[in-house]
Scaffold this active site. Structure first.
Site, PDB file in Angstrom:
ATOM      1  N   ARG A  78      -5.470  -7.981 -10.456  1.00 24.46           N
ATOM      2  CA  ARG A  78      -6.058  -9.256 -10.883  1.00 24.46           C
ATOM      3  C   ARG A  78      -7.516  -9.025 -11.262  1.00 24.46           C
ATOM      4  O   ARG A  78      -8.038  -7.913 -11.121  1.00 24.46           O
ATOM      5  CB  ARG A  78      -5.995 -10.271  -9.741  1.00 24.46           C
ATOM      6  CG  ARG A  78      -6.646  -9.736  -8.463  1.00 24.46           C
ATOM      7  CD  ARG A  78      -6.760 -10.762  -7.372  1.00 24.46           C
ATOM      8  NE  ARG A  78      -7.024 -10.179  -6.073  1.00 24.46           N
ATOM      9  CZ  ARG A  78      -8.195  -9.744  -5.640  1.00 24.46           C
ATOM     10  NH1 ARG A  78      -9.240  -9.796  -6.440  1.00 24.46           N
ATOM     11  NH2 ARG A  78      -8.333  -9.240  -4.429  1.00 24.46           N
TER      12      ARG A  78
ATOM     13  N   HIS B  25     -14.690  -6.473   6.995  1.00 22.24           N
ATOM     14  CA  HIS B  25     -13.949  -5.732   5.967  1.00 22.24           C
ATOM     15  C   HIS B  25     -13.869  -6.475   4.639  1.00 22.24           C
ATOM     16  O   HIS B  25     -13.031  -6.170   3.801  1.00 22.24           O
ATOM     17  CB  HIS B  25     -12.530  -5.386   6.445  1.00 22.24           C
ATOM     18  CG  HIS B  25     -12.504  -4.553   7.690  1.00 22.24           C
ATOM     19  ND1 HIS B  25     -12.807  -3.211   7.687  1.00 22.24           N
ATOM     20  CD2 HIS B  25     -12.211  -4.886   8.970  1.00 22.24           C
ATOM     21  CE1 HIS B  25     -12.698  -2.735   8.926  1.00 22.24           C
ATOM     22  NE2 HIS B  25     -12.349  -3.727   9.715  1.00 22.24           N
TER      23      HIS B  25
ATOM     24  N   LYS C 277       0.810  -1.217   0.000  1.00 15.42           N
ATOM     25  CA  LYS C 277       0.000   0.000   0.000  1.00 15.42           C
ATOM     26  C   LYS C 277       0.845   1.269   0.000  1.00 15.42           C
ATOM     27  O   LYS C 277       0.448   2.299  -0.556  1.00 15.42           O
ATOM     28  CB  LYS C 277      -0.951  -0.009   1.200  1.00 15.42           C
ATOM     29  CG  LYS C 277      -2.069  -1.043   1.087  1.00 15.42           C
ATOM     30  CD  LYS C 277      -2.996  -0.996   2.289  1.00 15.42           C
ATOM     31  CE  LYS C 277      -4.202  -1.897   2.100  1.00 15.42           C
ATOM     32  NZ  LYS C 277      -3.856  -3.314   2.009  1.00 15.42           N
TER      33      LYS C 277
ATOM     34  N   GLU D 274      -3.564   6.470   8.708  1.00 17.00           N
ATOM     35  CA  GLU D 274      -4.440   7.319   7.911  1.00 17.00           C
ATOM     36  C   GLU D 274      -5.526   7.908   8.810  1.00 17.00           C
ATOM     37  O   GLU D 274      -5.900   7.288   9.810  1.00 17.00           O
ATOM     38  CB  GLU D 274      -5.157   6.509   6.822  1.00 17.00           C
ATOM     39  CG  GLU D 274      -4.311   6.143   5.641  1.00 17.00           C
ATOM     40  CD  GLU D 274      -5.106   5.367   4.594  1.00 17.00           C
ATOM     41  OE1 GLU D 274      -4.575   5.192   3.504  1.00 17.00           O
ATOM     42  OE2 GLU D 274      -6.242   4.937   4.888  1.00 17.00           O
TER      43      GLU D 274
END
Length: 506
Positions: free
Chosen positions: A301, A244, A125, A209
């Site tokens: 993908r 999630h 990330k 974040e």
């Protein structure tokens, strides 16, 4: 793809390095293109549908995936044995493994997917953020590098402002992720996030974040060829999640304006361009309550939810992947693409919604899929098959399509009612709960839908009401049947007379 030139490559046989519904889905598109297919299977999947459907099949090991589907050398060996020129990894397993992609190239084979370099950059990330920043893509405020020092991390968290989100740099699926509401909780949650990330991904690096309190999960499908062309295929809304992870997806989103759609699409293309992306990929964004969007990550993908994009664009994404892998240029430009209608997808998992969505195992005693206009089922099971404990518990993807969102929802409810599965618990009842909930039908929902609205009691009440109605219906039918029998008995003489006299009319 670094190992594919702009010259068209011959692909006459593809090995599908996957199992279940996605293996079947890839094989069907390959068959339509006149391409032979090779299935690989573990001992647990010996009698699976994808094994029987393929032109050839090779067993690659015992049931555990780390002894079969995750062993790249076995898959490459199967390719060599069968003469397959290309490998389609589907999703999961080795689909985003850069090391495997390099092994495939070294073996002189074609991987139907992006370059190893793109996988590596977008697989982390932080490096993905760094690549996206080159194009000034909007980012959630936070750190741009991994943090390991607790005190420094806490200072940065205070600067960003609570609540904050601690996220694993190397992973996804909610692992290594912690929401921290206040500074006093930070240290404990940081330790937990690092520990979980290390356990799940072998990499304990995390970053921080600002936590978006009412987020919507919006992703954009992209396609890039080896000639430098990259387009986006509009958005998918994936905000209905548990742990999630997505359960319900739709395309298009009910809240995006055309202006926001175009802006997000351009950002997604720029993110793909930042790594010279080739093949099918998905750029994920978070959308806040003000409809401001921020880059999250890129999945290198084919996505589980790709069918909803196929329904609204009329494209076959697997066929496009194969054409790109052969070195063909995209046959359409961005301005050629239009949204037509609306599509919904429910992931039908072998999970118990009444027990915190815990996986359920057992035998599919009854398994009958819905049919009819606007209904598509991508599955890999049939009646009598067992749900294996070794793999993801998804049984099928139920997709509906309508002229508009309302029709797609109505069809989904009808299709759920027709879907007959017994022997295990599934997410079908949860899907119906979602489709009928005012927050969903109005479009006013976010990723907290399950936490806000869903609980076992509400579903239990619905199930009890349905059971009561079914019982009442059964009683009424029984009474009606009894009345019919009485009438038949009373009219026996008349029937007999008719039988006695019928010869005269022949």
């Amino acid at each position: 793809m670094s190992h594919i030139s702009n010259l068209t490559s011959q692909i006459s046989k593809i090995l599908i390095a996957n199992r279940g519904e996605i293996a079947l889905r890839i094989m069907r598109s390959a068959k339509e293109m006149g391409i032979k297919t090779v299935a690989v299977f573990s001992e647990a999947d010996r009698n699976s549908l994808h094994v029987r459907y393929a032109d050839e099949a090779i067993c690659i090991g015992p049931a555990p995936s780390n002894q079969s589907y995750l062993v790249g050398s076995k898959i490459i060996k199967a390719c060599k044995l069968t003469g397959a020129e290309a490998i389609h990894p589907g999703y999961g397993f080795l689909s985003e493994n850069a090391g495997f992609a390099r092994e495939v190239a070294a073996a002189g084979l074609i991987l139907i997917g992006p370059t190893p370099e793109a996988m590596e950059i977008m697989g982390n990330k932080l490096s993905a953020k760094a690549a996206a920043l080159k194009y000034n893509i909007p980012m959630v405020p936070g750190t741009e590098e991994a943090i390991t020092d607790i005190n420094e991390a806490k200072e940065r968290a205070v600067e960003v402002g609570f609540p904050i989100l601690i996220k694993a740099a190397a992973g996804g699926g909610g692992k290594g992720m912690r929401i921290v509401e206040k500074a006093t909780d930070f240290e404990e949650q940081m330790h937990l996030a690092v520990s979980e990330a290390t356990s799940a991904f072998g990499d304990g690096s995390v970053f921080i974040e600002r936590y978006v309190t009412s987020p919507r999960h919006i992703e954009i499908q992209v396609l890039g060829d080896t000639h430098g062309n990259i387009v986006h295929l509009f958005e998918r809304e994936c905000s209905i999640q548990r742990r999630h992870q997505k359960v319900v997806e739709e395309a298009p989103s009910s809240v995006l304006t055309e202006e926001i759609r175009q802006a997000m699409g351009k950002c997604a293309v720029d993110v793909a361009r930042s790594v010279n992306y080739v093949g099918a990929g998905t750029v994920e964004f978070i959308l806040d309550e003000n409809l401001d969007f921020f880059f999250l990550e890129m999945n290198t993908r084919l996505q589980v939810e790709h069918p909803v994009t196929e329904m609204i664009t009329g494209l076959d994404l697997v066929k496009e992947q194969i054409k790109i892998a052969r070195g063909e240029a995209l046959s359409f430009k961005q301005e050629d693409l239009k949204i037509s209608g609306h599509a919904m997808e429910l992931r039908v998992y072998a999970e118990d919604p009444l027990n915190n969505f815990l996986p359920d195992i057992g035998t599919l005693q009854t398994y009958r899929t819905p049919k009819g206009n606007g209904v598509r089922v991508d599955d890999g099971f049939e009646e009598g098959m067992d749900i294996p404990i070794y793999y993801d518990p998804m049984i099928a993807k139920l997709i509906t399509f309508g002229a508009n969102r309302e029709e797609a929802i109505e069809r989904m409810i009808r299709a759920i009612d027709e879907y007959d599965i017994t022997g295990i618990q599934t997410t079908l009842s949860f899907g119906k709960f979602v489709m009928q909930h005012e927050a969903f039908t109005s479009g006013k929902f976010d990723t907290h839908f399950v936490g806000k609205y869903f609980n076992a009691d509400s579903l239990k009440n619905d199930n009890e009401e349905e059971a009561m109605l079914a019982a009442i219906t059964a009683v009424l039918l029984l009474q009606k049947e009894k009345t019919k029998i009485t009438n038949v008995v009373q009219n026996t003489e008349a029937v007999s007379n008719w039988k006695k006299n019928r010869k005269k009319y022949i």
